[in-house]
Structures are given as structure tokens and as C-alpha cells.
Scaffold this motif. Structure first.
Motif, PDB file in Angstrom:
ATOM      1  N   SER A   1       0.826  -1.214   0.000  1.00  0.00           N
ATOM      2  CA  SER A   1       0.000   0.000   0.000  1.00  0.00           C
ATOM      3  C   SER A   1       0.856   1.258   0.000  1.00  0.00           C
ATOM      4  O   SER A   1       0.486   2.278  -0.595  1.00  0.00           O
ATOM      5  N   THR A   2       2.014   1.201   0.633  1.00  0.00           N
ATOM      6  CA  THR A   2       2.907   2.364   0.656  1.00  0.00           C
ATOM      7  C   THR A   2       3.462   2.654  -0.733  1.00  0.00           C
ATOM      8  O   THR A   2       3.464   3.802  -1.193  1.00  0.00           O
ATOM      9  N   VAL A   3       3.940   1.623  -1.412  1.00  0.00           N
ATOM     10  CA  VAL A   3       4.499   1.809  -2.760  1.00  0.00           C
ATOM     11  C   VAL A   3       3.437   2.353  -3.709  1.00  0.00           C
ATOM     12  O   VAL A   3       3.683   3.310  -4.462  1.00  0.00           O
ATOM     13  N   VAL A   4       2.240   1.777  -3.648  1.00  0.00           N
ATOM     14  CA  VAL A   4       1.164   2.218  -4.537  1.00  0.00           C
ATOM     15  C   VAL A   4       0.692   3.624  -4.165  1.00  0.00           C
ATOM     16  O   VAL A   4       0.567   4.506  -5.027  1.00  0.00           O
ATOM     17  N   GLY A   5       0.420   3.838  -2.877  1.00  0.00           N
ATOM     18  CA  GLY A   5      -0.144   5.116  -2.438  1.00  0.00           C
ATOM     19  C   GLY A   5       0.813   6.284  -2.565  1.00  0.00           C
ATOM     20  O   GLY A   5       0.446   7.356  -3.053  1.00  0.00           O
TER      21      GLY A   5
ATOM     22  N   VAL B   1       8.530   6.704   6.174  1.00  0.00           N
ATOM     23  CA  VAL B   1       7.689   7.116   7.301  1.00  0.00           C
ATOM     24  C   VAL B   1       6.276   6.562   7.139  1.00  0.00           C
ATOM     25  O   VAL B   1       5.667   6.071   8.094  1.00  0.00           O
ATOM     26  N   THR B   2       5.741   6.637   5.915  1.00  0.00           N
ATOM     27  CA  THR B   2       4.401   6.094   5.649  1.00  0.00           C
ATOM     28  C   THR B   2       4.343   4.610   5.948  1.00  0.00           C
ATOM     29  O   THR B   2       3.375   4.117   6.558  1.00  0.00           O
ATOM     30  N   TRP B   3       5.360   3.884   5.547  1.00  0.00           N
ATOM     31  CA  TRP B   3       5.386   2.432   5.772  1.00  0.00           C
ATOM     32  C   TRP B   3       5.397   2.103   7.259  1.00  0.00           C
ATOM     33  O   TRP B   3       4.641   1.244   7.724  1.00  0.00           O
ATOM     34  N   VAL B   4       6.235   2.793   8.004  1.00  0.00           N
ATOM     35  CA  VAL B   4       6.308   2.531   9.443  1.00  0.00           C
ATOM     36  C   VAL B   4       4.977   2.841  10.128  1.00  0.00           C
ATOM     37  O   VAL B   4       4.487   2.059  10.957  1.00  0.00           O
ATOM     38  N   VAL B   5       4.371   3.959   9.771  1.00  0.00           N
ATOM     39  CA  VAL B   5       3.102   4.341  10.397  1.00  0.00           C
ATOM     40  C   VAL B   5       2.008   3.340  10.056  1.00  0.00           C
ATOM     41  O   VAL B   5       1.234   2.916  10.926  1.00  0.00           O
ATOM     42  N   GLN B   6       1.921   2.936   8.792  1.00  0.00           N
ATOM     43  CA  GLN B   6       0.878   1.987   8.395  1.00  0.00           C
ATOM     44  C   GLN B   6       1.097   0.617   9.019  1.00  0.00           C
ATOM     45  O   GLN B   6       0.128  -0.058   9.411  1.00  0.00           O
ATOM     46  N   ALA B   7       2.340   0.176   9.106  1.00  0.00           N
ATOM     47  CA  ALA B   7       2.620  -1.137   9.689  1.00  0.00           C
ATOM     48  C   ALA B   7       2.257  -1.198  11.158  1.00  0.00           C
ATOM     49  O   ALA B   7       2.013  -2.281  11.705  1.00  0.00           O
TER      50      ALA B   7
END
Length: 515
Positions: free
Chosen positions: A324-328, A434-440
Motif C-alpha cells: 500500500s505504501t508503494v502504490v499510495g 515514514v508512511t510504511w512505518v506508520v501503516q505497519a
């Protein structure tokens, strides 16, 4: 200072094409869920029951407990955290900028650790465990509320982010009043929006019913009482508030003609007196920030046991969110590049950000009811289906879109669109990390998407075990945001800050070049 020596080249058709994926994701991930939430709020919809009787606005008349005193507490907390970022971070940035390069690098490197503390569920779990052990209070019969915990635990992050924003302002050689006001609006709007939607702290830290923020009321009404219609009504009200915030912030960015440019003027000599002030003030703020994170930092090496090992829960937490991070972020940056660099509408291209504005600050905190109703379910609960189900919806990162448009608009006034990526790429990479860490570490999506505890994510398992801390359950804090990941994130923040962000300045007003 002139932004560019050469005119910007417009590429209208290509710029619009680059924005198409983001527009499609905006419609599917934000507009459609908003319409469905509004429809659900007009019906008496209950848990696991199709349809429901049309009740008009009756559900909205039952929101008095959801939007009571806890709403004012959440708003006050949001304003308080915003004030810490603006006053604390802005003051530190002023001293650091006057101190010169050494002072600025102290801020970028010193505050990398608290800024990298991005796992709300890990920090809230650590505080919950410390409170249950009576480790954080000199008065055993008095427990700190979630608002106190949030303010303490995020103090270092708030000062660090505020200082970063205002260093961009003070690095400009132009009049800084409009840029400083814009930075304050963005910081206060963002902290207020995050506070209104964050669930981890109020869910895990003992919170009285009258102090519960709206997001906890929405969650309890939907998933503990089974009343999805009332929860949807609460979500619509909160969504309206966030939409107003998003429109205000985005409109300010657009009409201020905000852009980030490379600093090209000679570096002035630093002032030793301001360097001393920076070290004292920054060191004190950093110390307070570390104290606020101490329950979590002390538990970072304490790995609780998992019956089946940590691999599958860890993979279910970090694998789907990487997708989702890569796509978003990818779609957001592509649209930002099209709007900011290729400028399909010329000087007015920033107006293309306005359709995204109502959902600038929208997260799962307000769309959780719709996300649950349309969660992909399958008769089989094996690992593959659990993995696919754990991919978050609404993956378009609208803040990243706005930031990338502002960044590319400034960089392409000094360079070609292609060459602007040399500066933009590290910033984009940091935003994605940062997005990846927050979403995970997002507790809301974990609680919604997990249908089989045997295929639970780390946040799901941590929350489940957190409710048993008073019975001697082991902590899972270390598994949520492992030490190597935390240190790598902090290192990335420091490196990008020192070598990229420190060379950028926030400009507002008309550009000094023909279009």
C-alpha cells in the motif's frame, strides 16, 4: 533571491496524465467511502445484518455521548501539541538558524531519534505496561490520562517536526511572515487532525468514558455495541471537521503559492552565542522528549514470547503495508510531479490540489465503519488470504501529493523537471519510509482486518495482550517496531535532513520569473 534563471516548460497533457492514477484512487478510496458512510448513517444498520431501516437523521441525534467532553479534551490536546510544534519547534529553529550550520545539524541529527518514534501502538503499549506496574508515577493511586501520555510521549517528535518546518522558513532570504504563518497553520491542522483520529493511546491507556475522544466512541459504538449506523453518523460529523481543516490548509498552500527551492546564497557565519542557546534549549527539549519515550525505550530489548514465533505476525504487519505504501506514495508523487513540475495549468496548476483538499487529513479513524463493511472476506483463513486482506484501503497518500507538488514546483524553477529528481528523490524515499512505518503500526486497520487470531498482525496481538498486562502478560513492544528498524529510520531522517532538507527553503508569493 531569484527562484530560477530560466522559464518553466509546461507539459499540459503529460501533467494531467500523471495525475490520473491519483484521481482514480481518490474516488475509490475516499469519495466512494464518504458517500457510503453518509448512506449508512441514514439507516439503522447493525453488526452482521444486511441493509437496515431508513431512519433519516435519527442517528445524528444519538451522538451526544460520542461528542461530549472528550471531544473538547481531544481538541485541546490537538491544539496543545500544535503549540508545542509551533512555539517549541519554531523557537528552536530560529536559534539554530542564527547559530549557523552546526546549530542546524544539531537539530537534524539530535531530534532524529524522537522523530523516528512513529509507532503509536508500541509507545502506548509500553506506557500501558508501565502504568500497570506502577513504574511511571510517584503516586500509585493516580494514573495519568491518555492526554498526558500523548503530550509527554510526542514532545520530542513535535519539537523536531516543528523545528524542521521552521528551518525551511528561516532558510529563506525573503520576507518570512507569510511562510511562517503557513507553517503554523499546517502544523496545527496536522496535529489536530491526528489527535482526533488516533485510537492507540485512548484505547490502551485507561480512559474515562466522559474523556473518550470521538474516534474511541465511534469504535466502541461500531465494534462493541454493534451499532454501525450511529458510528457512521459520528464518522460523517468528524469527516466534516477534517474536511474543513484540509480545505483550509490546502487553500492556504495554493493561494500562498508555496514552493520549496534550493538555497543558493552563500552560507553566513554562525553566531557562537546562538549556538550555545541552541545546544541548551535543544538539549533540554530533547531530554524531555526522551523522558516521555522512556517506558518504550526501556522495553525495546524485552521481546515477549509468541506461541508460533514472530515471523508470520511480523510479515502480516509489514508486507501488506509495503504494498500500500508503494502504490499510495507512488501515485501521490507522480501526481505531485505532474502538477508541480509539468504544470498543466501554468501558474494556476496548484489549483489542481483543491479536489484532494477535503480528504487531506482523512484516515482510517473516520472511515473504519465503511472499511469494515466492505472488508474482503473469504471462507478460508489461511496465511495468503490473511495477507491479502491486510492490505490497507485508501492507500493514496494525499499529504505526500501536496508536499511533492510544493517540492517540484520550487525545484523546477531552478532546474529541469528531470534533473529536479536529484533533490526530490531522497525526500520522496523518506516520505515513503515514514508512511510504511506508520501503516505497519496502525492499530485501527489491524483490529478491523484480522478475522482469525491465528493470523493476527503485531498491532492486533499487542492490543489483545495489552488488555491482560494486569494479569502478568508479557509485552510485545519490541516486536512492533524492532530496534534495527527504529535506528535505520532515525538514520534516514538525519541523513536526509542534513544533506537535503537543510539546503531547501520555503518560498511564498509570486515567482521571480516569466512563465
Amino acid at each position: 533571491m531569484v527562484d530560477t534563471p530560466t522559464p518553466v516548460r509546461r507539459t499540459p497533457l503529460l501533467g494531467l496524465l500523471f495525475a490520473v492514477p491519483a484521481v482514480l484512487m481518490l474516488c475509490s478510496g475516499y469519495v466512494v467511502p464518504t458517500v457510503r458512510l453518509l448512506w449508512t448513517s441514514l439507516h439503522r444498520t447493525v453488526f452482521f445484518r444486511e441493509g437496515g431501516d431508513f431512519v433519516g437523521l435519527d442517528n445524528y441525534g444519538r451522538l451526544d455521548t460520542m461528542f461530549g467532553g472528550g471531544t473538547f479534551l481531544a481538541i485541546g490536546l490537538g491544539l496543545a501539541t500544535g503549540a508545542v510544534a509551533v512555539v517549541g519547534g519554531g523557537g528552536l529553529a530560529y536559534f539554530a538558524n542564527r547559530a549557523g550550520r552546526v546549530g542546524r545539524r544539531f537539530v537534524w541529527i539530535g531530534f532524529a531519534l524522537p522523530v523516528a518514534a512513529l509507532s503509536a501502538v508500541a509507545i502506548a503499549s509500553a506506557w500501558q505496561l508501565a502504568i500497570s506496574r506502577r513504574e511511571v508515577n510517584a503516586f500509585p493511586d493516580v494514573e495519568p490520562g491518555y492526554a498526558v501520555v500523548v503530550l509527554l510521549a510526542t514532545f520530542g517528535l513535535l519539537v523536531g517536526v516543528g523545528a524542521a518546518a521552521y528551518l525551511l522558513v528561516f532558510r529563506s532570504a525573503r520576507k518570512r511572515g507569510l511562510a511562517a504563518g503557513l507553517a503554523a497553520l499546517v502544523l496545527v491542522g496536522a496535529t489536530l487532525a491526528v489527535t482526533l483520529q488516533s485510537l492507540a493511546a485512548p484505547l490502551l491507556i485507561a480512559t474515562r468514558r466522559e474523556d473518550a475522544p470521538p474516534v474511541l466512541g465511534i469504535y466502541n459504538s461500531a465494534f462493541r455495541l454493534g451499532n454501525l449506523g450511529v458510528s457512521a453518523a459520528g464518522s460523517v460529523v468528524l469527516l466534516l471537521v477534517l474536511a474543513l481543516l484540509g480545505v483550509a490548509v490546502t487553500a492556504a498552500v495554493v493561494f500562498a503559492q508555496a514552493r520549496l527551492v534550493r538555497v543558493e546564497q552563500p552560507e553566513p557565519a554562525g553566531n557562537p552565542g546562538f549556538l550555545a542557546i541552541t545546544l541548551v534549549v535543544g538539549g533540554g527539549a530533547l531530554l524531555v522528549g526522551i523522558v516521555g519515550l522512556l517506558p518504550w525505550l526501556l522495553d525495546l530489548a524485552d521481546f515477549g514470547r509468541l506461541p508460533d514465533g514472530p515471523f508470520e505476525p511480523w510479515l502480516l504487519s509489514w508486507g501488506p503495508t509495503l504494498i500500500s505504501t508503494v502504490v499510495g506514495v507512488g501515485a501521490a508523487v507522480l501526481a505531485g510531479f505532474g502538477i508541480g513540475a509539468l504544470r498543466p495549468l501554468g501558474r494556476n496548476s496548484h489549483l489542481l490540489l483543491l479536489p484532494f483538499a477535503p480528504w487531506l487529513f482523512t484516515g482510517l479513524g473516520v472511515t473504519m465503519v465503511d472499511a469494515f463493511q466492505h472488508l474482503w472476506r473469504h471462507d478460508s483463513d489461511n496465511f495468503l488470504f490473511a495477507f491479502l486482506r491486510a492490505i490497507p484501503p485508501s492507500s493514496l497518500n494525499i499529504p505526500a501529493l501536496v508536499l511533492s507538488a510544493v517540492l517540484f514546483r520550487g525545484l523546477t524553477t531552478q532546474d529541469s523537471p528531470a534533473r529536479s529528481w536529484r533533490t526530490a528523490a531522497p525526500v520522496v524515499g523518506l516520505v515513503a519510509l515514514v508512511t510504511w512505518v506508520v501503516q505497519a503500526n496502525d492499530v485501527i486497520w489491524s483490529l478491523i482486518s484480522v478475522t482469525d487470531p491465528g493470523n493476527g498482525t503485531m498491532p492486533y496481538l499487542a492490543v489483545s495482550r495489552g488488555f491482560a498486562y494486569s494479569f502478568g502478560a508479557e509485552s510485545l513492544v519490541s516486536w512492533l517496531y524492532p530496534i534495527p528498524g527504529y535506528l535505520l529510520t532515525a538514520a534516514a531522517i538525519a541523513v536526509v535532513g542534513v544533506f537535503v532538507l537543510d539546503r531547501l527553503a520555503l518560498h511564498t508569493g509570486p515567482e521571480d520569473q516569466p512563465q
